[in-house]
Design a protein around this motif. Structure first.
Motif, PDB file in Angstrom:
ATOM      1  N   PHE A  99     -14.154  -7.095  -2.735  1.00  0.00           N
ATOM      2  CA  PHE A  99     -14.125  -5.750  -2.142  1.00  0.00           C
ATOM      3  C   PHE A  99     -12.854  -5.008  -2.559  1.00  0.00           C
ATOM      4  O   PHE A  99     -12.896  -3.834  -2.944  1.00  0.00           O
ATOM      5  CB  PHE A  99     -14.199  -5.893  -0.618  1.00  0.00           C
ATOM      6  CG  PHE A  99     -14.293  -4.594   0.121  1.00  0.00           C
ATOM      7  CD1 PHE A  99     -15.295  -3.679  -0.151  1.00  0.00           C
ATOM      8  CD2 PHE A  99     -13.374  -4.288   1.121  1.00  0.00           C
ATOM      9  CE1 PHE A  99     -15.382  -2.477   0.546  1.00  0.00           C
ATOM     10  CE2 PHE A  99     -13.452  -3.098   1.824  1.00  0.00           C
ATOM     11  CZ  PHE A  99     -14.451  -2.189   1.526  1.00  0.00           C
ATOM     12  N   CYS A 103     -12.431  -1.795  -5.336  1.00  0.00           N
ATOM     13  CA  CYS A 103     -12.123  -0.559  -4.589  1.00  0.00           C
ATOM     14  C   CYS A 103     -11.694   0.555  -5.559  1.00  0.00           C
ATOM     15  O   CYS A 103     -10.936   0.307  -6.498  1.00  0.00           O
ATOM     16  CB  CYS A 103     -11.009  -0.876  -3.594  1.00  0.00           C
ATOM     17  SG  CYS A 103     -10.150   0.559  -2.940  1.00  0.00           S
ATOM     18  N   TYR A 104     -12.139   1.762  -5.301  1.00  0.00           N
ATOM     19  CA  TYR A 104     -11.814   2.893  -6.194  1.00  0.00           C
ATOM     20  C   TYR A 104     -10.301   3.111  -6.274  1.00  0.00           C
ATOM     21  O   TYR A 104      -9.767   3.436  -7.328  1.00  0.00           O
ATOM     22  CB  TYR A 104     -12.496   4.178  -5.706  1.00  0.00           C
ATOM     23  CG  TYR A 104     -13.981   4.207  -5.962  1.00  0.00           C
ATOM     24  CD1 TYR A 104     -14.501   4.932  -7.031  1.00  0.00           C
ATOM     25  CD2 TYR A 104     -14.856   3.512  -5.142  1.00  0.00           C
ATOM     26  CE1 TYR A 104     -15.866   4.959  -7.274  1.00  0.00           C
ATOM     27  CE2 TYR A 104     -16.218   3.540  -5.371  1.00  0.00           C
ATOM     28  CZ  TYR A 104     -16.720   4.260  -6.431  1.00  0.00           C
ATOM     29  OH  TYR A 104     -18.068   4.269  -6.668  1.00  0.00           O
ATOM     30  N   TYR A 105      -9.611   2.957  -5.133  1.00  0.00           N
ATOM     31  CA  TYR A 105      -8.157   3.172  -5.170  1.00  0.00           C
ATOM     32  C   TYR A 105      -7.482   2.093  -6.014  1.00  0.00           C
ATOM     33  O   TYR A 105      -6.688   2.393  -6.912  1.00  0.00           O
ATOM     34  CB  TYR A 105      -7.546   3.191  -3.761  1.00  0.00           C
ATOM     35  CG  TYR A 105      -6.058   2.935  -3.873  1.00  0.00           C
ATOM     36  CD1 TYR A 105      -5.242   3.886  -4.489  1.00  0.00           C
ATOM     37  CD2 TYR A 105      -5.498   1.727  -3.490  1.00  0.00           C
ATOM     38  CE1 TYR A 105      -3.885   3.628  -4.696  1.00  0.00           C
ATOM     39  CE2 TYR A 105      -4.154   1.460  -3.696  1.00  0.00           C
ATOM     40  CZ  TYR A 105      -3.366   2.421  -4.296  1.00  0.00           C
ATOM     41  OH  TYR A 105      -2.036   2.159  -4.528  1.00  0.00           O
ATOM     42  N   HIS A 144     -19.299  -2.551  -6.075  1.00  0.00           N
ATOM     43  CA  HIS A 144     -18.447  -2.313  -4.894  1.00  0.00           C
ATOM     44  C   HIS A 144     -19.251  -2.072  -3.616  1.00  0.00           C
ATOM     45  O   HIS A 144     -18.909  -2.570  -2.551  1.00  0.00           O
ATOM     46  CB  HIS A 144     -17.533  -1.123  -5.161  1.00  0.00           C
ATOM     47  CG  HIS A 144     -16.567  -0.859  -4.044  1.00  0.00           C
ATOM     48  ND1 HIS A 144     -15.602  -1.767  -3.661  1.00  0.00           N
ATOM     49  CD2 HIS A 144     -16.420   0.198  -3.198  1.00  0.00           C
ATOM     50  CE1 HIS A 144     -14.916  -1.274  -2.645  1.00  0.00           C
ATOM     51  NE2 HIS A 144     -15.390  -0.087  -2.339  1.00  0.00           N
ATOM     52  N   TYR A 197      -9.102   0.625   6.642  1.00  0.00           N
ATOM     53  CA  TYR A 197      -9.310   0.550   5.188  1.00  0.00           C
ATOM     54  C   TYR A 197     -10.814   0.542   4.856  1.00  0.00           C
ATOM     55  O   TYR A 197     -11.293   1.312   4.022  1.00  0.00           O
ATOM     56  CB  TYR A 197      -8.625  -0.710   4.658  1.00  0.00           C
ATOM     57  CG  TYR A 197      -8.936  -1.035   3.229  1.00  0.00           C
ATOM     58  CD1 TYR A 197      -8.599  -0.161   2.207  1.00  0.00           C
ATOM     59  CD2 TYR A 197      -9.574  -2.232   2.887  1.00  0.00           C
ATOM     60  CE1 TYR A 197      -8.890  -0.463   0.880  1.00  0.00           C
ATOM     61  CE2 TYR A 197      -9.860  -2.541   1.585  1.00  0.00           C
ATOM     62  CZ  TYR A 197      -9.514  -1.648   0.577  1.00  0.00           C
ATOM     63  OH  TYR A 197      -9.819  -1.953  -0.733  1.00  0.00           O
ATOM     64  N   CYS A 201     -13.846   3.701   3.210  1.00  0.00           N
ATOM     65  CA  CYS A 201     -14.334   3.380   1.855  1.00  0.00           C
ATOM     66  C   CYS A 201     -15.134   4.555   1.263  1.00  0.00           C
ATOM     67  O   CYS A 201     -15.968   5.148   1.936  1.00  0.00           O
ATOM     68  CB  CYS A 201     -15.195   2.127   1.921  1.00  0.00           C
ATOM     69  SG  CYS A 201     -16.021   1.742   0.380  1.00  0.00           S
ATOM     70  N   HIS A 202     -14.867   4.826   0.016  1.00  0.00           N
ATOM     71  CA  HIS A 202     -15.560   5.904  -0.698  1.00  0.00           C
ATOM     72  C   HIS A 202     -17.080   5.670  -0.716  1.00  0.00           C
ATOM     73  O   HIS A 202     -17.869   6.608  -0.546  1.00  0.00           O
ATOM     74  CB  HIS A 202     -15.013   5.936  -2.123  1.00  0.00           C
ATOM     75  CG  HIS A 202     -15.487   7.083  -2.924  1.00  0.00           C
ATOM     76  ND1 HIS A 202     -15.139   8.377  -2.657  1.00  0.00           N
ATOM     77  CD2 HIS A 202     -16.311   7.131  -3.998  1.00  0.00           C
ATOM     78  CE1 HIS A 202     -15.719   9.171  -3.533  1.00  0.00           C
ATOM     79  NE2 HIS A 202     -16.433   8.447  -4.354  1.00  0.00           N
ATOM     80  N   HIS A 235      -6.602   6.660   2.217  1.00  0.00           N
ATOM     81  CA  HIS A 235      -7.122   5.347   1.825  1.00  0.00           C
ATOM     82  C   HIS A 235      -6.044   4.459   1.206  1.00  0.00           C
ATOM     83  O   HIS A 235      -5.994   3.261   1.469  1.00  0.00           O
ATOM     84  CB  HIS A 235      -8.273   5.553   0.832  1.00  0.00           C
ATOM     85  CG  HIS A 235      -9.131   4.347   0.662  1.00  0.00           C
ATOM     86  ND1 HIS A 235      -9.672   3.632   1.712  1.00  0.00           N
ATOM     87  CD2 HIS A 235      -9.559   3.697  -0.457  1.00  0.00           C
ATOM     88  CE1 HIS A 235     -10.383   2.619   1.254  1.00  0.00           C
ATOM     89  NE2 HIS A 235     -10.322   2.631  -0.061  1.00  0.00           N
TER      90      HIS A 235
HETATM   91 FE1  FES Z   1     -11.597   1.518  -1.479  1.00  0.00          FE
HETATM   92 FE2  FES Z   1     -14.279   1.303  -1.037  1.00  0.00          FE
HETATM   93  S1  FES Z   1     -12.654   0.151  -0.186  1.00  0.00           S
HETATM   94  S2  FES Z   1     -13.219   2.769  -2.194  1.00  0.00           S
END
Ligand code: FES
Length: 267
Positions: A99, A103-105, A144, A197, A201-202, A235
């Motif tokens: 995960f 994650c995008y970040y 993701h 967090y 999530c995006h 985020h």
């Molecule tokens: Fe960071 Fe999904 S947890 S974008």
């Protein structure tokens, strides 16, 4: 009306006209993530000192198989190969780890800090062409949203661990009493930060917001979407706070189990 075609010269790797300390953030990310990876890998391979009283390290929760009273299905299974190292954490850590990695970040952060592609905005890249995440191996990052489903289940399990962390058994009489210790608070804060967090999530925004590229008109969807968006705006902050705290939670339980730290009673 004609437009002149301007070609932008490709800068060499690391070259830039920026005068600020653009390298500082990637360096801090590199140090922070490396520290966490080294510690969490060591803690996961330990296979001991991960539970104390009603406390269970979040690196080991859920404990599917193991020797502590928190184990769901008893001790290490007999069919486990002798040559293969066993640790309850290794059975489950792939899910929260996956995960975070997808994650995008974090993607943007470790692309910059670990392989400098790009090192920072307007800083020369190591490659001439941009492949993006449309081909192997980075296309796998699209997994993701599935890790998100697992992460949501982990929030439920860790919340239940906090509930269990309020009930202490007297070793002499086996009588169970309600008690809140420093460790209970640490595990509760861990769930709070992981929740901030995960719920920011995006991918969760896409899930709750509507269908395709249309926002839903249902009031509940819109309300949920704005809550998730609100968390999503911070985020990065949630990501780092929860990363630090989950490592600290493991350390706290470990130190109590080893007898180095004494858990103080609050209530
Ligand atoms: Fe960071 Fe999904 S947890 S974008």
């Amino acid at each position: 009306m004609s437009h002149p075609i301007v070609t932008v010269p490709q800068r060499a790797f690391g070259r830039t006209m920026r005068r600020d300390a653009w390298w500082l953030q990637p360096l801090l990310v590199f140090l922070g993530l490396t520290t966490f990876i080294v510690y969490s890998t060591w803690a996961a391979f330990q296979g001991e000192h991960y539970a104390w009283g009603p406390y269970l390290s979040p690196f080991y929760s859920p404990e599917l198989f193991g020797d502590s009273p928190h184990s769901w299905f008893g001790p290490k299974p007999s069919w486990w190969p002798q040559w293969l190292l066993f640790s309850p954490a290794l059975l489950i850590l792939w899910a929260p780890g996956g995960f975070r990695v997808t994650c995008y970040y974090y993607r943007g952060a470790y692309y910059k800090s670990f392989w400098g592609d790009p090192p920072a905005c307007t800083v020369g890249e190591p490659r001439q062409e941009y492949l993006g995440e449309h081909s192997l191996p980075l296309i796998l990052q699209n997994i993701h949203r599935y890790f998100l489903y697992l992460a949501l289940m982990f929030i439920l399990i860790l919340s239940h661990d906090v509930w269990k962390a309020m009930w202490f058994a007297d070793p002499a009489t086996e009588r169970v009493t309600f008690r809140i210790g420093v460790g209970t608070v640490i595990l509760a804060v861990n769930v709070f930060l992981l929740g901030g967090y995960t719920f920011g999530c995006h991918s969760l925004r896409h899930l709750v917001g509507g269908f395709g590229d249309q926002l839903s008109r249902a009031p509940l969807c819109q309300k949920t979407y704005s809550c998730v968006s609100c968390l999503n705006r911070r985020h990065m902050l949630w990501a780092w706070m929860s990363l630090f705290w989950v490592g600290f939670s493991d350390l706290y339980v470990r130190m109590c189990a080893m007898g180095v730290w004494r858990d103080l009673r609050i209530i």
